[in-house]
Design an enzyme around this catalytic site. Structure first.
Site, short mmCIF file in Angstrom:
data_model
loop_
_atom_site.label_atom_id
_atom_site.label_comp_id
_atom_site.label_asym_id
_atom_site.label_seq_id
_atom_site.Cartn_x
_atom_site.Cartn_y
_atom_site.Cartn_z
N HIS A 236 0.73 -1.22 -0.14
CA HIS A 236 -0.03 0.08 -0.02
C HIS A 236 1.06 1.18 -0.08
O HIS A 236 1.44 1.39 1.06
CB HIS A 236 -1.01 0.05 1.22
CG HIS A 236 -1.87 1.10 1.30
ND1 HIS A 236 -3.04 1.27 2.24
CD2 HIS A 236 -2.12 2.00 0.43
CE1 HIS A 236 -3.75 2.30 1.95
NE2 HIS A 236 -3.30 2.79 0.89
N LEU A 237 0.75 2.15 -0.96
CA LEU A 237 1.71 3.24 -1.29
C LEU A 237 2.15 3.94 0.04
O LEU A 237 1.29 4.52 0.63
CB LEU A 237 1.34 3.99 -2.39
CG LEU A 237 2.15 5.05 -2.73
CD1 LEU A 237 3.67 4.58 -3.36
CD2 LEU A 237 1.69 5.97 -3.82
N HIS A 238 3.47 4.04 0.26
CA HIS A 238 3.95 4.65 1.61
C HIS A 238 5.42 5.25 1.39
O HIS A 238 6.04 4.27 0.74
CB HIS A 238 3.47 4.08 2.92
CG HIS A 238 4.28 2.82 2.91
ND1 HIS A 238 4.15 1.66 2.30
CD2 HIS A 238 5.29 2.57 3.59
CE1 HIS A 238 5.05 0.62 2.51
NE2 HIS A 238 5.82 0.95 3.49
N PHE A 239 5.86 6.08 2.16
CA PHE A 239 7.25 6.52 2.25
C PHE A 239 7.23 6.41 3.80
O PHE A 239 6.20 6.64 4.61
CB PHE A 239 7.49 7.90 2.01
CG PHE A 239 7.28 7.88 0.22
CD1 PHE A 239 8.12 7.98 -0.29
CD2 PHE A 239 6.01 8.22 -0.29
CE1 PHE A 239 8.10 8.18 -1.85
CE2 PHE A 239 5.72 8.55 -1.74
CZ PHE A 239 6.90 8.38 -2.62
#
Length: 442
Positions: A236-239
């Protein structure tokens, strides 16, 4: 299909082992449809660097910058969650030291980071995978783990709203705590969280991360990204981001300029560093810099090449590190001594911050051991050239090294041949936070 087993990092208190059954009902105040109605969070709208037309210029004024409001917001909210006991352990109690040697690798003993979790099987040969809502994702975190909403504003003004509704029709980007922190202030930036984007780079999301680095206005606040196949735990898109009040060894490595894009983005190769990497900096604007890196990352993703990203120096430098450790591990090509450390070389480790799980590894930490571990993640010289050629083709640049005087840049005064591993040289502190020593926004 290549798979490895490893202990996943727990980033939320609501993250369960695969196969664990959900309780009846939600049982928590999450970001799902069951709980979202009436949910509110602070909103920080930063300066829009694109619309304000701000450019990167050199300043010669030695002025200590004031503490930025975003920094005080992140640390204040993070400390509040710490006092409320939301973290799995007290990261401030973890032993940390700088490993003696020329590079200054940082070692941390963090015995609590992977406790009480079973090894999980991860596929490591597919960088692009579809989002799977049945697995843990950031819509399942508790709202108490969220700190604030973050977005680029409509103009060059910073705006802060202490209590704003979460609008499901306009998916917000949010900042959340990592309940297994590596350092003080360790947070997650989750772009457009309700859109349920898989872990893959896109232009808009990377620019948001660069905006955050610029807005933090602190060279010791960095953002990192791990692709699938390069030790991303959650699809799940994250930085990730945190503060470390010292330069990373990666940031101190000497570089050799390869080329410059039409928009003025300088691309260099790191020299005398265990993981072959590229450095992007400059350009006519931060968006040009961000878009250039995004183009390269999209190319790597589409060609199934795992990579890590470090956003450094308030967004003015972006390091791109293609790697192959997980693939080698799945093929049985990593040395047993390195595997025994249980260190997964993701963005922070490759940057030089070694998070060690065993006391014997911490007590015996040496520069040679750190180098040996990181070198396992590096592409071979031949493969690195192939990958950079692909990336440069995507951005319309030549990958022929420019034969110009002074293209080898030392980040500190050094002597010896930087190309010879026996005479490793690198930089000293790249900045002490003063405007005289780094690029600043005017």
């Amino acid at each position: 299909m290549l798979k490895i087993k490893r202990v996943p990092t727990v980033v939320s208190n609501y993250q369960k082992d695969d196969g664990a059954e959900d309780p009846v009902g939600c049982g928590r105040n999450c970001l799902g449809a069951c709980c979202l109605n009436g949910a509110r969070l602070p909103l920080y709208a930063c300066k829009n660097l694109v619309k304000s037309g701000e450019k990167l210029v050199i300043s010669h004024e030695a002025i200590e910058p004031p503490v930025a409001f975003l920094e005080s917001l992140v640390l204040g909210e993070w400390e509040d969650r710490f006092q409320r006991g939301l973290f799995r352990y007290d990261v401030t109690a973890c032993e940390t030291k700088v490993i003696p040697g020329k590079y200054g690798f940082v070692a941390q003993l963090n015995e609590g980071r992977h406790l009480k979790k079973r090894p999980t099987e991860f596929r490591v040969d597919k960088v692009l995978q579809s989002f799977d809502g049945s697995k843990f994702n950031f819509t399942k975190v508790g709202q108490e783990e969220l700190l604030f909403q973050f977005e680029a504003g409509e103009d060059a003004q910073v705006q802060f709203f202490p209590c704003m509704p979460i609008d499901p029709e306009n998916s917000p980007s949010v900042v959340a705590i990592n309940v297994s922190p590596i350092e003080y202030g360790h947070v997650l930036l989750i772009p457009r969280v309700l859109d349920c984007l898989p872990q893959r780079i896109d232009h808009k999301s990377l620019l948001l991360a660069v905006h955050m680095a610029a807005e933090a206005a602190n060279p010791y606040f960095r953002l990192g990204y791990n692709s699938l196949g390069a030790f991303a735990t959650i699809n799940h898109l994250h930085f990730q981001a945190y503060y470390l009040a010292m330069p990373f060894p990666l940031e101190k490595a000497p570089t050799k300029k390869i080329t410059t894009t039409v928009s003025g983005v300088k691309i260099s190769e790191l020299l005398s560093y265990p993981v072959r990497s590229l450095l992007f900096e400059g350009g006519s604007s931060m968006q040009e810099l961000s878009d250039t890196v995004s183009d390269c990352c999209v190319c790597l993703q589409n060609n199934n090449i795992p990579f890590n990203i470090l956003i450094s120096d308030c967004g003015r430098q972006i390091f791109l590190m293609p790697q192959c450790y997980a693939e080698k591990q799945a093929l049985g090509e990593v040395s047993p001594e390195v595997l025994e450390t249980q260190v997964n070389p993701a963005v922070w480790e490759i940057s030089g911050h070694m998070v060690l799980k065993r006391k014997e590894d911490y007590e015996g930490a040496s520069e040679d051991n750190a180098w040996r571990l990181l070198a396992e993640a590096s592409l071979s010289e031949e493969r690195f050239k192939e990958v950079t050629a692909l990336a440069f083709e995507a951005i319309g640049c030549s990958n022929q090294e420019e034969d110009l005087e002074g293209t080898i840049v030392h980040q500190q005064n050094s002597s010896g041949n930087v190309n010879q591993k026996s005479n490793r040289t690198h930089g000293g502190p790249i900045t002490n936070g003063t405007a005289a020593e780094c690029l600043v926004l005017q």
